[in-house]
Design a protein around this motif. Structure first.
Motif, mmCIF file in Angstrom:
data_model
loop_
_atom_site.group_PDB
_atom_site.id
_atom_site.type_symbol
_atom_site.label_atom_id
_atom_site.label_comp_id
_atom_site.label_asym_id
_atom_site.label_seq_id
_atom_site.Cartn_x
_atom_site.Cartn_y
_atom_site.Cartn_z
ATOM 1 N N LYS A 7 27.981 28.944 30.850
ATOM 2 C CA LYS A 7 29.322 29.334 30.387
ATOM 3 C C LYS A 7 29.449 30.846 30.329
ATOM 4 O O LYS A 7 30.476 31.413 30.729
ATOM 5 C CB LYS A 7 29.578 28.731 29.007
ATOM 6 N N TRP A 8 28.422 31.512 29.855
ATOM 7 C CA TRP A 8 28.456 32.973 29.755
ATOM 8 C C TRP A 8 28.564 33.612 31.135
ATOM 9 O O TRP A 8 29.296 34.590 31.331
ATOM 10 C CB TRP A 8 27.190 33.461 29.052
ATOM 11 N N LYS A 9 27.858 33.059 32.129
ATOM 12 C CA LYS A 9 27.924 33.598 33.493
ATOM 13 C C LYS A 9 29.325 33.462 34.072
ATOM 14 O O LYS A 9 29.810 34.361 34.769
ATOM 15 C CB LYS A 9 26.909 32.880 34.385
ATOM 16 N N VAL A 10 29.980 32.336 33.813
ATOM 17 C CA VAL A 10 31.344 32.139 34.314
ATOM 18 C C VAL A 10 32.296 33.168 33.704
ATOM 19 O O VAL A 10 33.130 33.767 34.396
ATOM 20 C CB VAL A 10 31.828 30.709 34.012
ATOM 21 N N LEU A 11 32.181 33.382 32.392
ATOM 22 C CA LEU A 11 33.047 34.350 31.722
ATOM 23 C C LEU A 11 32.794 35.766 32.230
ATOM 24 O O LEU A 11 33.740 36.531 32.470
ATOM 25 C CB LEU A 11 32.836 34.278 30.202
ATOM 26 N N GLU A 12 31.537 36.128 32.407
ATOM 27 C CA GLU A 12 31.205 37.464 32.897
ATOM 28 C C GLU A 12 31.695 37.663 34.334
ATOM 29 O O GLU A 12 32.219 38.733 34.686
ATOM 30 C CB GLU A 12 29.688 37.694 32.829
ATOM 31 N N ALA A 13 31.539 36.634 35.167
ATOM 32 C CA ALA A 13 32.023 36.732 36.551
ATOM 33 C C ALA A 13 33.541 36.875 36.585
ATOM 34 O O ALA A 13 34.086 37.652 37.387
ATOM 35 C CB ALA A 13 31.585 35.495 37.341
ATOM 36 N N SER A 14 34.236 36.159 35.713
ATOM 37 C CA SER A 14 35.696 36.273 35.641
ATOM 38 C C SER A 14 36.115 37.674 35.218
ATOM 39 O O SER A 14 37.092 38.231 35.737
ATOM 40 C CB SER A 14 36.263 35.242 34.660
ATOM 41 N N LEU A 15 35.372 38.255 34.286
ATOM 42 C CA LEU A 15 35.676 39.614 33.832
ATOM 43 C C LEU A 15 35.452 40.624 34.952
ATOM 44 O O LEU A 15 36.233 41.573 35.104
ATOM 45 C CB LEU A 15 34.806 39.957 32.621
ATOM 46 N N PHE A 16 34.415 40.428 35.755
ATOM 47 C CA PHE A 16 34.161 41.325 36.885
ATOM 48 C C PHE A 16 35.302 41.259 37.892
ATOM 49 O O PHE A 16 35.750 42.288 38.420
ATOM 50 C CB PHE A 16 32.831 40.955 37.561
ATOM 51 N N ILE A 17 35.788 40.042 38.176
ATOM 52 C CA ILE A 17 36.882 39.882 39.129
ATOM 53 C C ILE A 17 38.156 40.529 38.588
ATOM 54 O O ILE A 17 38.897 41.202 39.317
ATOM 55 C CB ILE A 17 37.110 38.386 39.422
ATOM 56 N N LEU A 18 38.427 40.335 37.298
ATOM 57 C CA LEU A 18 39.593 40.960 36.672
ATOM 58 C C LEU A 18 39.501 42.475 36.739
ATOM 59 O O LEU A 18 40.488 43.159 37.017
ATOM 60 C CB LEU A 18 39.703 40.514 35.210
ATOM 61 N N ASP A 19 38.307 43.005 36.514
ATOM 62 C CA ASP A 19 38.138 44.459 36.547
ATOM 63 C C ASP A 19 38.349 45.001 37.954
ATOM 64 O O ASP A 19 38.873 46.109 38.128
ATOM 65 C CB ASP A 19 36.746 44.836 36.039
ATOM 66 N N ASP A 20 37.957 44.243 38.970
ATOM 67 C CA ASP A 20 38.226 44.661 40.350
ATOM 68 C C ASP A 20 39.730 44.799 40.579
ATOM 69 O O ASP A 20 40.191 45.756 41.227
ATOM 70 C CB ASP A 20 37.647 43.643 41.336
ATOM 71 N N ALA A 21 40.503 43.853 40.054
ATOM 72 C CA ALA A 21 41.957 43.915 40.197
ATOM 73 C C ALA A 21 42.540 45.084 39.407
ATOM 74 O O ALA A 21 43.471 45.760 39.860
ATOM 75 C CB ALA A 21 42.585 42.597 39.740
ATOM 76 N N ILE A 22 41.995 45.345 38.211
ATOM 77 C CA ILE A 22 42.461 46.479 37.402
ATOM 78 C C ILE A 22 42.232 47.792 38.146
ATOM 79 O O ILE A 22 43.113 48.660 38.204
ATOM 80 C CB ILE A 22 41.745 46.489 36.038
ATOM 81 N N MET A 23 41.053 47.954 38.728
ATOM 82 C CA MET A 23 40.752 49.177 39.468
ATOM 83 C C MET A 23 41.672 49.323 40.677
ATOM 84 O O MET A 23 42.061 50.439 41.044
ATOM 85 C CB MET A 23 39.284 49.171 39.919
ATOM 86 N N LEU A 24 42.033 48.208 41.304
ATOM 87 C CA LEU A 24 42.919 48.247 42.461
ATOM 88 C C LEU A 24 44.263 48.868 42.110
ATOM 89 O O LEU A 24 44.820 49.648 42.880
ATOM 90 C CB LEU A 24 43.110 46.830 43.008
ATOM 91 N N PHE A 25 44.785 48.565 40.917
ATOM 92 C CA PHE A 25 46.104 49.065 40.521
ATOM 93 C C PHE A 25 46.039 50.378 39.742
ATOM 94 O O PHE A 25 46.990 51.151 39.762
ATOM 95 C CB PHE A 25 46.826 48.016 39.669
ATOM 96 N N HIS A 26 44.939 50.637 39.063
ATOM 97 C CA HIS A 26 44.886 51.829 38.204
ATOM 98 C C HIS A 26 44.051 52.966 38.798
ATOM 99 O O HIS A 26 44.453 54.131 38.719
ATOM 100 C CB HIS A 26 44.312 51.466 36.840
ATOM 101 N N ASP A 27 42.903 52.661 39.372
ATOM 102 C CA ASP A 27 41.961 53.704 39.780
ATOM 103 C C ASP A 27 42.053 54.071 41.251
ATOM 104 O O ASP A 27 41.677 55.177 41.641
ATOM 105 C CB ASP A 27 40.527 53.267 39.466
ATOM 106 N N PHE A 28 42.503 53.137 42.083
ATOM 107 C CA PHE A 28 42.505 53.398 43.524
ATOM 108 C C PHE A 28 43.824 54.017 43.975
ATOM 109 O O PHE A 28 43.938 54.538 45.041
ATOM 110 C CB PHE A 28 42.253 52.111 44.311
#
Length: 537
Positions: free
Chosen positions: A516-537
């Motif tokens: 369960k922890w791995k699924v949550l962490e993987a979801s957070l990584f994917i969300l952060d990729d999307a955040i960087m796409l709109f904010h950092d890139f």
């Protein structure tokens, strides 16, 4: 671009790392902008010592930048210089990406080098001696006398790759803005009245490129040799460094140090180093571009674009560039041939792929050069992400109309939208009004004469800025909820393990909680990729 949930996420990260008092100070600076120490005390209702300690922690971990500014005096008093503190929102959010940064270093240089790098991630700013003391390499290699050589090699690797940099100026002085137009040279960006106070402060702290990644070999060797005599002083050095001792103190203009002497140093005048977030954002931006063109075109396009980035690495100094530096076709081909996947490519295949990536064929095929529009690739990736959100939230018909408006980027009549997307006009109006109500679209009504209601024409256009802000805020909101969920699941896991400890179900519950922890962490990584796409890139 900061959003309400983005600020909440930043405050949560600071609270998780440094506690509630520090997060309260950070929350105040994020919401109210640059403030003096007395203003922070006033708004937070904390004691002077609590605010000073909190600012010390935030500055040391690169979350706040201090700067001096001259304010006009009142009632005949002379102007006074005040120290103000500005929250660095991007640096705070980067705390969520530390595992990504550490993974990049580990994959490129190995775990030994990552030990040195992880010390800077954990402690914010360190001198060479402090890095030596805190690195596990010091413990592993002290007995065989190889510690100094290993540290020297790994530290040089990090600096040459621009993964670390010297700390910026501690408290730069911002010159008063002059009233009225005045001719300025190309280098007078700090005094540009068109810049905000925050932009001027960051420009004033920016180090010279020639010094930013400079490793002084003599100082490094001396620091390593003296390290054995100072094993117990590393914690005190952090507490007594000028980055912390100056918090809250007033500065006089005639006491300001020169630019070359204004680096952050500890009590022994040793240069402090920190992580260079810009380089990691650049690497992740390149990775996102390669992933997008691979999915949109094919794997060959990803190989060629990666080769362009590798060939461009020495010339690219800015994080957000719109186009890559022009490169010769032969240079790109040679770089692609260095990879196992690119060895089967031909020169013609590389040229055709560059055209697919948006490059124009040169009129003269001698020393032909190509430059790729990275902004266009990022815009396409952002549009694809938003379109998927519209599809899930509003349905397929709304998705087709949204995509049409995003491609045209101008006002379009309702009838034309309905006919182009093959949607009944009545249904199209319902969908368009729903998007307009959520501030996704602009609506302009045009009427003729007194009978405006019957002959009214409605024109629609994408409200791109509002849509992108909403999407980014929703991503921050989802990331915050995931962070809170992970904390909640960890607390439940501790309670569950205490109950079943020593029983037959112990191993099964541990495996279930780990999954369960791995699924949550993987979801957070994917969300952060999307955040960087709109904010950092």
């Amino acid at each position: 671009m900061t959003t309400p949930h983005g600020i909440k996420l930043a405050v949560h990260l600071i609270s998780t790392y440094f506690g509630d008092i520090v997060s309260k100070v950070c929350d105040c600076l994020l919401n109210k902008g640059p403030l003096s120490q007395m203003q922070v005390i006033k708004y937070t209702q904390l004691t002077k010592q609590q605010v000073a300690n909190s600012l010390l922690v935030l500055i040391h971990h690169n979350c706040v930048q201090a700067f001096n500014i001259q304010l006009p005096g009142s009632f005949g008093e002379p102007p006074k210089i005040v120290t103000q503190y500005m929250a660095l929102y991007d640096n705070i959010i980067h705390h969520m990406r530390f595992p990504k940064f550490s993974s990049i270093v580990s994959n490129e240089f190995g775990r030994d080098c990552a030990y040195v790098f992880d010390g800077l991630l954990q402690h914010g700013r360190l001198s060479m001696n402090q890095i030596m003391d805190r690195s596990e390499l010091n413990i592993k290699n002290r007995e065989n006398g190889n510690a100094s050589n290993v540290l020297h090699e790994n530290f040089n690797k990090l600096a040459q790759a621009r993964f670390i940099e010297r700390c910026p100026a501690v408290e730069p002085f911002l010159e008063p803005q002059e009233e009225g137009p005045k001719k300025r040279g190309a280098k007078s960006k700090i005094g540009d009245v068109s810049q905000t106070l925050e932009a001027r402060a960051l420009a004033a702290t920016a180090p010279m490129e020639s010094l930013r990644f400079l490793v002084e070999s003599d100082a490094l060797i001396n620091g390593v040799l003296n390290n054995n005599d100072d094993d117990d002083a590393d914690a005190d050095d952090i507490k007594k460094s000028p980055t912390t001792s100056i918090v809250g103190e007033k500065r006089k203009q005639d006491c300001l140090e020169s630019e070359t002497e204004n680096w952050a140093t500890n009590k022994n005048k040793e240069i402090l180093w920190r992580v260079n977030f810009e380089e990691f954002v650049r690497r992740l931006r390149h990775k996102a571009c390669v992933l997008h063109v691979t999915e949109r075109i094919d794997s060959i396009a990803g190989i060629v674009l990666r080769a362009v980035f590798e060939a461009n690495r020495r010339d690219e100094t800015k994080v957000k560039i719109e186009k890559t530096v022009p490169l010769l076709l032969q240079t790109i081909f040679d770089e692609a041939m260095k990879t196992e996947e690119g060895r089967s490519l031909t020169l013609e295949r590389v040229r055709a792929t560059l055209v697919q990536l948006g490059c124009e064929l040169p009129t003269i095929a001698i020393n032909e050069t190509y430059s790729i529009d990275l902004k266009k690739i990022i815009d396409q990736a952002q549009a694809q992400e938003v379109e998927s959100i519209v599809m899930k939230k509003y349905g397929r018909e709304s998705y087709r109309m949204f995509r049409l408006l995003a491609e045209r980027e101008r006002f379009i009549e309702t009838d034309k939208i309905a006919s182009t997307t093959f949607v009944e006009k009545k249904d199209a109006l319902v969908a368009l009004f729903k998007l307009w109500k959520d501030d996704f679209l602009h609506l302009e009504r045009i009427g003729n004469g007194n009978d405006a209601q019957k002959s009214e024409t409605m024109l629609w256009k994408l409200n791109k800025r509002s849509v992108w802000e909403q999407v980014l805020d929703d991503l921050y909101h989802a990331a915050l909820n995931l962070k809170l969920r992970i904390i909640h699941e960890n607390d439940l896991a501790k309670d569950s393990l205490l109950v079943v400890k020593g029983t037959a179900d112990d191993a099964a519950i541990k495996n279930r909680l780990r999954a369960k922890w791995k699924v949550l962490e993987a979801s957070l990584f994917i969300l952060d990729d999307a955040i960087m796409l709109f904010h950092d890139f």
